[in-house]
Scaffold this motif. Structure first.
Motif, PDB file in Angstrom:
ATOM      1  N   TYR A 190      -6.370  32.040   9.288  1.00 19.45           N
ATOM      2  CA  TYR A 190      -5.623  32.670   8.188  1.00 19.45           C
ATOM      3  C   TYR A 190      -6.580  33.337   7.202  1.00 19.45           C
ATOM      4  O   TYR A 190      -6.387  34.497   6.816  1.00 19.45           O
ATOM      5  CB  TYR A 190      -4.777  31.601   7.506  1.00 19.45           C
ATOM      6  CG  TYR A 190      -4.196  31.981   6.163  1.00 19.45           C
ATOM      7  CD1 TYR A 190      -3.139  32.880   6.062  1.00 19.45           C
ATOM      8  CD2 TYR A 190      -4.697  31.416   4.986  1.00 19.45           C
ATOM      9  CE1 TYR A 190      -2.595  33.207   4.822  1.00 19.45           C
ATOM     10  CE2 TYR A 190      -4.158  31.731   3.745  1.00 19.45           C
ATOM     11  CZ  TYR A 190      -3.106  32.633   3.668  1.00 19.45           C
ATOM     12  OH  TYR A 190      -2.571  32.956   2.453  1.00 19.45           O
ATOM     13  N   LEU A 191      -7.623  32.620   6.794  1.00 13.43           N
ATOM     14  CA  LEU A 191      -8.565  33.163   5.823  1.00 13.43           C
ATOM     15  C   LEU A 191      -9.315  34.368   6.387  1.00 13.43           C
ATOM     16  O   LEU A 191      -9.551  35.361   5.677  1.00 13.43           O
ATOM     17  CB  LEU A 191      -9.562  32.083   5.393  1.00 13.43           C
ATOM     18  CG  LEU A 191      -8.986  30.881   4.634  1.00 13.43           C
ATOM     19  CD1 LEU A 191     -10.068  29.830   4.417  1.00 13.43           C
ATOM     20  CD2 LEU A 191      -8.371  31.304   3.314  1.00 13.43           C
ATOM     21  N   ASN A 192      -9.677  34.284   7.660  1.00 14.01           N
ATOM     22  CA  ASN A 192     -10.485  35.334   8.290  1.00 14.01           C
ATOM     23  C   ASN A 192      -9.654  36.543   8.715  1.00 14.01           C
ATOM     24  O   ASN A 192      -9.955  37.690   8.350  1.00 14.01           O
ATOM     25  CB  ASN A 192     -11.236  34.749   9.478  1.00 14.01           C
ATOM     26  CG  ASN A 192     -12.042  35.787  10.244  1.00 14.01           C
ATOM     27  OD1 ASN A 192     -11.957  35.878  11.457  1.00 14.01           O
ATOM     28  ND2 ASN A 192     -12.832  36.580   9.541  1.00 14.01           N
ATOM     29  N   GLU A 193      -8.596  36.304   9.465  1.00  7.61           N
ATOM     30  CA  GLU A 193      -7.869  37.407  10.094  1.00  7.61           C
ATOM     31  C   GLU A 193      -6.688  37.915   9.284  1.00  7.61           C
ATOM     32  O   GLU A 193      -6.270  39.063   9.461  1.00  7.61           O
ATOM     33  CB  GLU A 193      -7.395  36.981  11.490  1.00  7.61           C
ATOM     34  CG  GLU A 193      -8.538  36.624  12.426  1.00  7.61           C
ATOM     35  CD  GLU A 193      -8.067  36.369  13.853  1.00  7.61           C
ATOM     36  OE1 GLU A 193      -7.151  37.074  14.302  1.00  7.61           O
ATOM     37  OE2 GLU A 193      -8.627  35.473  14.511  1.00  7.61           O
ATOM     38  N   VAL A 194      -6.115  37.082   8.435  1.00  4.00           N
ATOM     39  CA  VAL A 194      -4.973  37.521   7.624  1.00  4.00           C
ATOM     40  C   VAL A 194      -5.435  37.985   6.245  1.00  4.00           C
ATOM     41  O   VAL A 194      -5.060  39.064   5.786  1.00  4.00           O
ATOM     42  CB  VAL A 194      -3.929  36.384   7.498  1.00  4.00           C
ATOM     43  CG1 VAL A 194      -2.794  36.806   6.557  1.00  4.00           C
ATOM     44  CG2 VAL A 194      -3.379  36.022   8.866  1.00  4.00           C
ATOM     45  N   ARG A 195      -6.285  37.179   5.585  1.00  4.71           N
ATOM     46  CA  ARG A 195      -6.750  37.545   4.247  1.00  4.71           C
ATOM     47  C   ARG A 195      -7.991  38.417   4.277  1.00  4.71           C
ATOM     48  O   ARG A 195      -8.393  38.976   3.255  1.00  4.71           O
ATOM     49  CB  ARG A 195      -7.012  36.280   3.423  1.00  4.71           C
ATOM     50  CG  ARG A 195      -5.738  35.505   3.092  1.00  4.71           C
ATOM     51  CD  ARG A 195      -4.738  36.376   2.348  1.00  4.71           C
ATOM     52  NE  ARG A 195      -3.499  35.676   2.022  1.00  4.71           N
ATOM     53  CZ  ARG A 195      -2.449  36.252   1.472  1.00  4.71           C
ATOM     54  NH1 ARG A 195      -2.469  37.558   1.195  1.00  4.71           N
ATOM     55  NH2 ARG A 195      -1.360  35.555   1.215  1.00  4.71           N
TER      56      ARG A 195
END
Length: 430
Positions: A43-48
């Protein structure tokens, strides 16, 4: 005399009312955690859009903050009781998950993960202390084992649901997953504010002239048996949980050369074996010396790490796939069930009632230490091509667990170690 085997229904019936309420929330609470735990860094890497190094550093805040707050949490538990400390941690978790669901900047993500770290740091010592205050004797050891099985059930089912639900192409699915996780934390809050509102988990303090009436962490840690308990705890965590999300997947991918699907399947099998084997294990360790159970854990893990290391001799093969799944899903899982049936019970039998918070905080800190050291050790060795050294150190660490358990056994009375006194014999009739 051996304790008769207990099934789930018998165990639930034997619990006091407060114990049943505490147990009722475990799987539901961890269901939401399982939906987010494996996917937070994605989530932190690919979404945010945070780079992978920053995302990994942010994730490390959970363990670091958890370690920092563990000591103060133990003191607060002994002074005010376990229940208010648990409630404070749950409120932090709820706020943390809500913030993380909408964290578009690294600062917001850091705040959210620090709040989750607070809950992680206080929940273990506070929950174990609260359980110990309402469940006694042999039933307490069984409780810790069942609790561990329910934790794995919740995380396992939640992980499967999360894997089917979250999608990087639909960022709103991650937002919803974190909000669901926050909602699941409200359930134990309601239980603690409702049916368990009178259960504070605080023991009466003894008079000042009694032994161990007051004790600082330094005083407790100077006790030889506590020192050996810490040594065993750090090794268990470094070789166990410290490797599950670092050394195990890294070695599996780089050395054993199996697919990510195999790694994921091994985790699912691990949770399933723990859930299915817990009562079988509990009924066989009941009345046994807890240190001997920890020695059995060490022997099983040493064998498991040897099997896992051998998968690097045939990378990418069917044998490697079988070895990876067998390590995580069978051998390692059985060792975990043994450990969780013995180690928390040993800690709480060793602790005087009014110092239970500090003892459980020491226990928690030892595991937090292993969770920090384990990934660092694995990352350094595997990055520098020392895969054989990595496996050798894991096996050597298992020897250390066994040796530390032997030293611990020499320093604690049999009753603390789980040995029940013999029943008095009736005098023979003349």
């Amino acid at each position: 005399m051996s304790t008769p085997p207990l099934g789930l229904r018998d165990f639930i019936a034997a619990l006091p009312r407060e114990g049943r309420w505490l147990l009722s929330t475990v799987a539901i609470q961890l269901l939401g955690r399982g939906m987010t735990l494996p996917f937070t860094i994605i989530y932190l890497n690919e979404v945010r859009g945070f780079d992978l190094g920053l995302a990994g550093t942010l994730m490390g805040l959970i363990a670091i903050v958890g370690f920092v707050v563990t000591g103060p949490a133990g003191s607060l538990i002994d002074r005010f009781g376990a229940r208010p400390v648990i409630l404070g941690g749950l409120v932090c978790a709820i706020i943390g998950d809500v913030v993380l669901a909408f964290a578009a900047t690294p600062v917001l993500a850091a705040v959210a993960l620090c709040l989750l770290g607070v809950q992680a740091g206080v929940s273990w010592p506070a929950a174990n202390a609260l359980v110990a205050s309402v469940v006694e004797g042999e039933l307490r050891q069984r409780y810790y084992g069942v609790n561990f099985a329910l934790i794995n059930l919740g995380i396992g089912v939640g992980g499967v649901i999360g894997g089917l639900f979250v999608d990087v192409a639909r960022p709103e699915t991650f937002t919803l997953a974190f909000l669901i996780n926050a909602a699941t934390f409200t359930i134990p809050v309601l239980v603690l504010l409702g049916p368990l509102r009178h259960t504070h988990g605080r023991a009466a303090r003894p008079s000042a002239d009694e032994p161990h009436a007051t004790a600082s962490y330094a005083t407790i840690l100077r006790r030889p048996e506590v020192g050996w308990l810490v040594v065993v705890g750090v090794l268990l965590a470094t070789l166990g949980y410290g490797q599950l999300e670092s050394g195990f997947p890294a070695y599996s991918r780089q050395i054993s050369e199996v697919s990510t699907r195999v790694v994921g399947f091994a985790f699912v099998v691990n949770c399933a074996v723990i859930v299915l084997a817990q009562f079988w294990v509990m009924n066989r360790v009941s009345g046994k010396r807890r240190t001997r159970v920890l020695i059995a854990t060490a022997l099983i893990w040493a064998f498991a790490w040897s099997i896992f290391g051998a998968t690097g001799l045939a990378p990418g093969s069917v044998a490697a796939i079988v070895g990876v799944v067998a390590f995580q899903g069978i051998f390692f899982a059985v060792g975990e069930t043994l450990m969780q049936s013995a180690f928390p019970a040993l800690t709480n039998e060793m602790a005087p009632d009014h110092l239970r918070g500090r003892y459980n905080a020491i226990n928690s800190a030892s595991f937090q230490t292993g969770a920090i050291v384990g990934p660092i050790l694995a990352g350094f060795l595997l990055e520098h091509g020392q895969s054989t050294m990595f496996i050798a150190l894991m096996v050597l660490g298992c020897v250390g667990i066994a040796a530390g358990s032997i030293q611990l056994e020499r320093r604690i009375p049999p009753a603390v170690n789980g040995v029940r006194p013999p029943e008095p014999q009736e005098p023979a009739s003349l």
